[in-house]
Design a protein around this motif. Structure first.
Motif, mmCIF file in Angstrom:
data_model
loop_
_atom_site.group_PDB
_atom_site.id
_atom_site.type_symbol
_atom_site.label_atom_id
_atom_site.label_comp_id
_atom_site.label_asym_id
_atom_site.label_seq_id
_atom_site.Cartn_x
_atom_site.Cartn_y
_atom_site.Cartn_z
ATOM 1 N N GLU A 269 0.989 -1.178 0.054
ATOM 2 C CA GLU A 269 0.021 -0.067 0.131
ATOM 3 C C GLU A 269 0.725 1.155 -0.014
ATOM 4 O OE1 GLU A 269 -2.771 2.426 3.145
ATOM 5 O OE2 GLU A 269 -2.382 0.164 3.819
ATOM 6 N N MET B 218 1.382 3.969 -3.516
ATOM 7 C CA MET B 218 1.115 5.303 -3.354
ATOM 8 C C MET B 218 1.848 6.617 -2.603
ATOM 9 S SD MET B 218 -1.582 4.711 -4.931
ATOM 10 C CE MET B 218 -2.544 6.299 -4.454
ATOM 11 N N SER C 203 -4.993 3.255 -2.126
ATOM 12 C CA SER C 203 -4.029 2.772 -1.142
ATOM 13 C C SER C 203 -5.011 1.731 -0.315
ATOM 14 C CB SER C 203 -3.558 3.779 -0.357
ATOM 15 O OG SER C 203 -4.367 4.224 0.549
#
Length: 307
Positions: free
Chosen positions: A37, A41, A286
């Motif tokens: 994640e 991002m 995300s």
């Protein structure tokens, strides 16, 4: 979509926590999800931090998300978009391992896996407990990350930044934003988990492993939670970057309410919405990546345990 290796005619109780499925595997799945994640991002997170700074230097003044991206890319180079990523990679793995490990443990204790029904209270409770535990570990890394993200930051590495903050401001600097962080992340996570569980129940009532459902549910839940907690995120950013601020009042910010008063006094109510668009834009994919990665790793470990 059904889970791979599922035996025809056998119910695949995906969401429940089987007795033979250890906490360690949930933590490994969480670590994988957290790193995936944050790494993917990270550039958008950097843009959000830059846009939330109340008194940026001349080169760090942007008119919008697109302008921020193009300005940073043109003047500072594309590598700047990843400045500080080492902090979240080092911190996100352990923090998300604790996050999802706590989530699964508390969810089980709260009765969230009892049957096929909807358990929003168990989801909210487990989400709140998860973020309290993980933020205690992640907060110092988040401070280091944002210190490295700010325009004009002289910090080059994780350790150099950590030593500088500790030497100049003491260990308190790593946790001055922790109460504010909890005020933001507890309702954010509780809202996100309830929304995720609720959307998943509607989209995937059979609770089968379905990456599409996990992705969409995670994205929508994250976007909703991000929008309503943006004001607290602005306060958190002020507290975590106060040591680099040029404005004397911002540098002297002491805590949640004092920081909020500074924002209101200097920028009005609109100051609490700074960075909302990049926050939602970054949070939506995300959380989609996080939940999809987590559920994928979780499904893999469950298949291995069932063999």
């Amino acid at each position: 979509m059904t889970a791979p290796d599922q035996i025809p005619g056998q119910e695949y109780d995906y969401e429940a926590l089987p007795s033979n499925h250890g906490l360690g595997r949930n933590m490994m799945a969480g670590a994988f999800a957290g790193i995936a994640e944050h790494a993917v991002m990270y550039p958008v997170d950097l843009l959000k931090t830059r846009m939330q700074i109340l008194h940026p230097t001349t080169g760090g003044l942007y008119t919008g998300l697109t302008n921020a991206f193009s300005t940073i890319y043109r003047i500072e180079g594309w590598r700047t978009l990843w400045k500080g990523v080492s902090s979240v990679i080092v911190g996100a793995g352990p923090a998300h391992a604790v996050y999802f490990g706590t989530y699964e443990l508390v969810k089980e204790l709260a009765g969230g896996n009892v049957d096929q029904g909807h358990h929003p209270l168990a989801a909210a409770t487990s989400g709140a407990a998860a973020t309290i535990a993980s933020d205690a570990l992640m907060n110092p890394f988040d401070v280091i990350k944002q210190r490295m993200q700010v325009h004009g930051s002289t910090h080059k590495t994780l350790m150099q930044c950590a030593r500088s903050v500790y030497r100049n401001e003491g260990v308190h600097a790593f946790y001055v934003s922790y109460p504010t962080t909890l005020c933001m992340t507890v309702p954010f996570t509780a809202t996100q988990f309830v929304a995720y569980e609720s959307i998943s129940k509607v989209m995937n009532p059979k609770e089968e492993y379905d990456p599409f459902t996990h992705c969409i549910a995670g994205g929508l839940a994250g976007a909703f939670a991000a929008g309503i907690t943006t004001p607290l995120d602005v306060v958190k950013t002020l507290l975590q970057t106060r040591g680099l601020a040029e404005n004397a009042e911002v540098r002297s910010a002491r805590g949640l309410f004092n920081a909020a008063a500074i924002i209101k006094r200097q920028f009005g109510w609109s100051g609490f919405l700074r960075g909302m668009r990049p926050r939602i834009i970054s949070t939506m994919p995300s959380t989609a990546i996080c939940w999809t990665s987590y559920e994928m790793a979780k499904a893999y470990f469950k298949r291995q345990a069932d063999r």
